[in-house]
Design an enzyme around this catalytic site. Structure first.
Site, mmCIF file in Angstrom:
data_model
loop_
_atom_site.group_PDB
_atom_site.id
_atom_site.type_symbol
_atom_site.label_atom_id
_atom_site.label_comp_id
_atom_site.label_asym_id
_atom_site.label_seq_id
_atom_site.Cartn_x
_atom_site.Cartn_y
_atom_site.Cartn_z
ATOM 1 N N HIS A 33 43.637 47.683 40.732
ATOM 2 C CA HIS A 33 43.441 48.965 40.027
ATOM 3 C C HIS A 33 44.266 50.067 40.695
ATOM 4 C CE1 HIS A 33 39.388 46.965 39.323
ATOM 5 N NE2 HIS A 33 39.777 47.225 38.093
ATOM 6 N N ASP A 146 44.868 40.644 33.162
ATOM 7 C CA ASP A 146 44.211 40.413 31.870
ATOM 8 C C ASP A 146 45.300 40.415 30.797
ATOM 9 O OD1 ASP A 146 41.359 40.379 32.679
ATOM 10 O OD2 ASP A 146 41.895 42.349 33.435
ATOM 11 N N ARG A 183 35.217 40.459 39.837
ATOM 12 C CA ARG A 183 34.230 39.373 39.838
ATOM 13 C C ARG A 183 34.396 38.424 41.026
ATOM 14 N NH1 ARG A 183 34.680 39.862 33.845
ATOM 15 N NH2 ARG A 183 32.582 40.268 33.054
HETATM 16 O O1 PAF Z 1 40.020 45.492 31.985
HETATM 17 C C1 PAF Z 1 38.958 46.141 32.072
HETATM 18 O O2 PAF Z 1 38.516 46.516 33.147
HETATM 19 C C2 PAF Z 1 38.212 46.467 30.786
HETATM 20 O O3 PAF Z 1 38.312 45.440 29.854
HETATM 21 C C3 PAF Z 1 38.631 47.814 30.152
HETATM 22 C C4 PAF Z 1 40.072 47.796 29.700
HETATM 23 C C5 PAF Z 1 38.428 48.938 31.164
HETATM 24 C C6 PAF Z 1 37.766 48.100 28.932
HETATM 25 O O4 PAF Z 1 36.418 48.162 29.255
#
Ligand code: PAF
Length: 276
Positions: A33, A146, A183
């Site tokens: 992130h 993702d 996770r």
């Molecule tokens: O990837 C994520 O953390 C979630 O799927 C998102 C894009 C914040 C949507 O809730």
């Protein structure tokens, strides 16, 4: 750094910002992130990070209730990075009434992750569209970890003419190759040691293709049986075309190998891009 929980207050605060980047997250932030936040900061004057665990993208049997919520630590990390605004809505703020308006997603959303998590991408698309409407960013960041989510968000933005550039960041990995994920904290000590096997399996496929192997289905099958023999339950190992995320053919060159498998109770996903 300002922490804002209310939509009206956020809109008022953002009125004076000519260039806004949004990094949507569900919190429990890790280096993956934070790398997206840094890209956002390099490309916009004001960076908004949203933290919201979105019930709509969890099936009833999934981990919504126990999803790690670490807001105090998340905010400290974001403050250190010099983020401008953290948007921290609660459920009543984003879903004040039952979400009856829905989005009809393309068939791709029912494949790969969507085949094993029905409704997942619909939940993601709704919350992402809401966040786009609330924040109205010029830029939004999604990680390649993702991969299918990134693909679907990109197509939504394109097909609905949303005036937002989607930028991406590479998957950040631990030293042994395990892709960082919120996770991963569910993994026991032993599972953590085994977890990078998924990445290594995808890497072997990538290397085989780079050596000239073109029988993609047999590569998928042998990867699956290798993981199974090491105690994994495989959902899918799939070589797809990068542009469409449809199954790749021997003549395709821009590929991505995607995998999802369970180690005990913990489900991991990963992917690698391949130029074949
Ligand atoms: O990837 C994520 O953390 C979630 O799927 C998102 C894009 C914040 C949507 O809730």
């Amino acid at each position: 750094m300002e922490i804002i929980t209310d939509i009206a207050a956020l809109r008022t605060r953002l009125q004076r910002e000519p260039s806004i980047a949004l990094v949507p997250t569900m919190g429990n932030l890790h280096e993956g992130h934070l790398s997206l936040v840094r890209i956002a900061q390099q490309n916009a004057g004001c960076t908004v990070v949203s933290i919201f665990v979105n019930r709509l993208q969890f099936a009833p049997h999934e981990d919504f209730d126990r999803y790690p919520r670490t807001q105090a630590n998340d905010c400290q990390l974001l403050q250190k990075l010099g983020v401008d605004i953290v948007f921290l809505p609660d459920e009543k703020t984003l879903y004040p009434v039952s979400q009856e308006f829905q989005l009809l997603l393309p068939p791709l959303a029912d494949t790969l992750e969507g085949a094993f998590r029905p409704g997942f991408f619909r939940g993601v698309a709704i919350v992402v569209l809401k966040l786009f409407n609330i924040v109205q960013p010029q830029l939004a960041l999604f990680g390649k970890k993702d991969y299918q989510q990134l693909h679907i968000v990109r197509n939504m933005v394109q097909q609905l003419n949303l005036p937002i550039d989607i930028m991406t960041g590479e998957t950040v990995r631990s030293e042994d190759g395990l892709a960082l994920s919120s996770r991963n904290s569910y993994l026991s000590g032993v599972e953590r040691q085994q977890a990078s096997h998924l990445f290594r399996t995808l890497l072997q496929i990538k290397q085989a293709i780079e050596r000239g192997h073109r029988d993609f289905r047999s590569l998928e099958e042998s990867a699956e049986s290798d993981l199974t023999s090491h105690g994994w339950q495989v959902d899918y190992i799939a070589l797809q075309q990068r542009e469409t995320l449809l199954p790749a053919h021997a003549s395709d060159t821009d590929l991505v190998i995607l995998g999802a498998a369970r180690l005990g109770q913990i489900r991991l996903i990963d992917n690698l891009e391949i130029s074949g």
